[in-house]
Design an enzyme around this catalytic site. Structure first.
Site, mmCIF file in Angstrom:
data_model
loop_
_atom_site.group_PDB
_atom_site.id
_atom_site.type_symbol
_atom_site.label_atom_id
_atom_site.label_comp_id
_atom_site.label_asym_id
_atom_site.label_seq_id
_atom_site.Cartn_x
_atom_site.Cartn_y
_atom_site.Cartn_z
ATOM 1 N N HIS A 163 -3.565 6.744 1.774
ATOM 2 C CA HIS A 163 -3.989 5.413 1.340
ATOM 3 C C HIS A 163 -5.354 5.126 1.974
ATOM 4 O O HIS A 163 -5.548 5.320 3.180
ATOM 5 C CB HIS A 163 -2.940 4.396 1.778
ATOM 6 C CG HIS A 163 -3.420 2.985 1.682
ATOM 7 N ND1 HIS A 163 -3.996 2.480 0.539
ATOM 8 C CD2 HIS A 163 -3.456 1.980 2.604
ATOM 9 C CE1 HIS A 163 -4.345 1.224 0.755
ATOM 10 N NE2 HIS A 163 -4.025 0.898 1.999
ATOM 11 N N CYS A 177 0.820 -1.224 0.000
ATOM 12 C CA CYS A 177 0.000 0.000 0.000
ATOM 13 C C CYS A 177 0.852 1.271 0.000
ATOM 14 O O CYS A 177 0.325 2.363 -0.202
ATOM 15 C CB CYS A 177 -0.939 0.000 1.198
ATOM 16 S SG CYS A 177 -1.947 -1.467 1.266
ATOM 17 N N ASN A 183 -10.348 -0.627 -0.040
ATOM 18 C CA ASN A 183 -8.888 -0.516 -0.038
ATOM 19 C C ASN A 183 -8.339 -1.210 -1.287
ATOM 20 O O ASN A 183 -8.415 -2.429 -1.398
ATOM 21 C CB ASN A 183 -8.373 -1.181 1.254
ATOM 22 C CG ASN A 183 -6.864 -1.244 1.340
ATOM 23 O OD1 ASN A 183 -6.153 -1.035 0.356
ATOM 24 N ND2 ASN A 183 -6.365 -1.556 2.522
HETATM 25 O O1 UT7 Z 1 -3.943 -1.515 3.512
HETATM 26 C C1 UT7 Z 1 -2.991 -1.819 4.498
HETATM 27 C C2 UT7 Z 1 -3.255 -1.099 5.744
HETATM 28 N N1 UT7 Z 1 -4.364 -1.694 6.427
HETATM 29 C C3 UT7 Z 1 -4.933 -1.040 7.431
HETATM 30 O O2 UT7 Z 1 -4.558 0.068 7.707
HETATM 31 C C4 UT7 Z 1 -6.020 -1.717 8.221
HETATM 32 C C5 UT7 Z 1 -5.933 -1.293 9.678
HETATM 33 N N2 UT7 Z 1 -6.912 -1.968 10.538
HETATM 34 C C6 UT7 Z 1 -8.235 -1.657 10.458
HETATM 35 O O3 UT7 Z 1 -8.647 -0.858 9.631
HETATM 36 C C7 UT7 Z 1 -9.149 -2.265 11.478
HETATM 37 O O4 UT7 Z 1 -8.392 -2.887 12.481
HETATM 38 C C8 UT7 Z 1 -10.143 -3.314 10.866
HETATM 39 C C9 UT7 Z 1 -11.182 -2.623 10.002
HETATM 40 C C10 UT7 Z 1 -9.383 -4.348 10.061
HETATM 41 C C11 UT7 Z 1 -10.895 -4.039 11.986
HETATM 42 O O5 UT7 Z 1 -11.593 -3.086 12.791
HETATM 43 P P1 UT7 Z 1 -11.460 -3.116 14.382
HETATM 44 O O6 UT7 Z 1 -12.330 -2.057 14.902
HETATM 45 O O7 UT7 Z 1 -9.979 -3.039 14.684
HETATM 46 O O8 UT7 Z 1 -12.058 -4.507 14.739
HETATM 47 P P2 UT7 Z 1 -11.392 -5.703 15.537
HETATM 48 O O9 UT7 Z 1 -10.415 -6.435 14.681
HETATM 49 O O10 UT7 Z 1 -10.914 -5.165 16.856
HETATM 50 O O11 UT7 Z 1 -12.641 -6.642 15.783
HETATM 51 C C12 UT7 Z 1 -13.721 -6.224 16.631
HETATM 52 C C13 UT7 Z 1 -14.792 -7.288 16.592
HETATM 53 C C14 UT7 Z 1 -14.240 -8.697 16.807
HETATM 54 O O12 UT7 Z 1 -15.180 -9.411 17.563
HETATM 55 P P3 UT7 Z 1 -14.899 -9.670 19.135
HETATM 56 O O13 UT7 Z 1 -13.587 -10.380 19.192
HETATM 57 O O14 UT7 Z 1 -14.849 -8.304 19.751
HETATM 58 O O15 UT7 Z 1 -16.076 -10.502 19.516
HETATM 59 C C15 UT7 Z 1 -14.203 -9.277 15.410
HETATM 60 O O16 UT7 Z 1 -14.341 -10.666 15.394
HETATM 61 O O17 UT7 Z 1 -15.414 -7.287 15.305
HETATM 62 C C16 UT7 Z 1 -15.388 -8.614 14.774
HETATM 63 N N3 UT7 Z 1 -15.268 -8.504 13.335
HETATM 64 C C17 UT7 Z 1 -16.327 -8.404 12.519
HETATM 65 N N4 UT7 Z 1 -17.665 -8.398 12.759
HETATM 66 C C18 UT7 Z 1 -18.486 -8.258 11.699
HETATM 67 C C19 UT7 Z 1 -14.130 -8.465 12.598
HETATM 68 N N5 UT7 Z 1 -14.450 -8.332 11.299
HETATM 69 C C20 UT7 Z 1 -15.797 -8.290 11.225
HETATM 70 C C21 UT7 Z 1 -16.717 -8.167 10.173
HETATM 71 N N6 UT7 Z 1 -18.047 -8.156 10.449
HETATM 72 N N7 UT7 Z 1 -16.331 -8.049 8.882
#
Ligand code: UT7
Length: 337
Positions: free
Chosen positions: A262, A119, A292
């Site tokens: 990005h 990225c 993305n």
């Molecule tokens: O392009 C390269 C650079 N990439 C990035 O910059 C990405 C950076 N990271 C992010 O943008 C975020 O971390 C994500 C969008 C990937 C995830 O968001 P988050 O707010 O950090 O969520 P999380 O990983 O902390 O997950 C929170 C909850 C989890 O459930 P529990 O463990 O709290 O019960 C996940 O299992 O959300 C759950 N979850 C989902 N639920 C519904 C994770 N993905 C999903 C989903 N739909 N698609």
């Protein structure tokens, strides 16, 4: 400024283009494939849909469409191009796709090669292109960001598959006559200690070839990401690198007309803009429409803002890419002739 020591020519940013993909996959459609919802995806990321390449599309075809459009917008012919740099992590051919694009658009004089920096790839390629222009080696350079991340996505993994889309964008950079140099500054960074946060690694097993000689047989696995770690890295490192680049240019955040990050997550864009005290109206975001798109995200956003007339000649842009490597970087530039 030290980055400009020894340079003989300046750089101008004279054209942009992007590929038009017809097929869009909505959050609602995704929610039928994995356990997610439009509400979760939209509130956590800002994404509403992403484009998916059609069966006949490729990095070659989409990259060529973006490049041809950028060359036309710069009022140049493909045969005017001296160098093509393709930032991609999903080439059609692991030996590189830039030469295929060179052939496809008829840029018969151009040398062409790929750059892989995920990225960050577009910003890294733009800065690389500037070095060739500044030394006087090349006059007209096309920098393309093109990725078909749908190829590397595990469509059963809701933590990653909701994020990514396909696309291609490009710009034309040109040698400036006289004193002016519109690449005002840059700062590029890498930290391999965090490499395992974001990967599409080659997985293999050893197969015996002869005696005790083995060879590796396998394939590239889908994207895996420690989302929280990458999020933390982005909101800390991206403002820092933009501030460093601004410092090199003798500018402050008040001098920025447009912030083009990005397009990874709307929350990252908002957090970076808040930290830099840049108003949200000056933050370019097309995430809702594209998701993305890896190396393509910055040039697609740039092209959309240029074509809609929001970015004007003479505007100061702060570009920042970040992602796998981990790698990150910023470039401060003036758009237009
Ligand atoms: O392009 C390269 C650079 N990439 C990035 O910059 C990405 C950076 N990271 C992010 O943008 C975020 O971390 C994500 C969008 C990937 C995830 O968001 P988050 O707010 O950090 O969520 P999380 O990983 O902390 O997950 C929170 C909850 C989890 O459930 P529990 O463990 O709290 O019960 C996940 O299992 O959300 C759950 N979850 C989902 N639920 C519904 C994770 N993905 C999903 C989903 N739909 N698609």
């Amino acid at each position: 400024m030290s980055q400009q020591t020894g340079q003989t020519h300046g750089v101008a940013f004279v054209g942009s283009g992007s590929a038009k993909l017809e097929t869009a996959l909505s959050n609602v459609q995704l929610a039928k494939i994995v356990d997610t919802s439009d509400e979760w995806i939209a509130t956590r990321t800002g994404i509403r849909q992403r484009h998916i390449a059609g069966p006949g599309d490729s990095v070659r075809s989409l990259g060529a469409e973006a490049a041809a459009s950028a060359i036309a917008s710069a009022n140049l012919q493909p045969t005017d191009i001296d160098l093509i740099l393709l930032a991609t992590s999903t080439p059609d051919d692991l030996f590189g796709s830039a030469c295929q694009i060179q052939h496809e658009i008829g840029a018969s004089r151009a040398v062409a090669f790929d750059i892989t920096a995920a990225c960050s790839g577009f910003v890294f390629a733009l800065v690389t292109a500037a070095q060739f222009i500044r030394t006087g080696a090349y006059r007209n350079v096309v920098v393309i960001g093109a990725d078909l991340l749908s190829r590397l996505t595990d469509w059963r993994d809701r933590r990653t598959c909701v994020l990514f889309g396909d696309g291609a964008g490009a710009i034309v950079m040109q040698r400036c006559e006289g004193e002016s140099d519109h690449l005002l500054s840059f700062d590029l960074r890498s930290d391999g200690t965090l490499n395992d946060c974001l990967n599409a690694a080659y997985e293999h097993e050893s197969v015996t070839l002869a005696g005790d000689i083995t060879v590796q047989k396998g394939h590239f696995s889908p994207v895996t990401m420690n989302g929280r770690e990458v999020y933390r890295f982005a909101v800390k490192r991206v403002p820092e690198v933009i501030e460093k680049a601004l410092f090199h240019a003798g500018l402050s955040t008040k001098d920025i007309d447009w912030l083009i990050l990005h397009q990874a997550n709307q929350r990252i864009l908002d957090a970076v803009a808040t930290r830099l005290k840049i108003p949200s109206e000056q933050v370019v975001s097309n995430m809702a429409k594209h998701g993305n798109t890896d190396a393509a995200s910055i040039p697609i956003a740039l092209d959309e803002w240029v074509r809609s007339g929001k970015i004007k000649n003479g505007d100061t842009l702060a570009l920042s890419g970040f992602g796998a490597g981990l790698s990150w970087g910023a470039a401060i530039l003036k758009w237009g002739q």
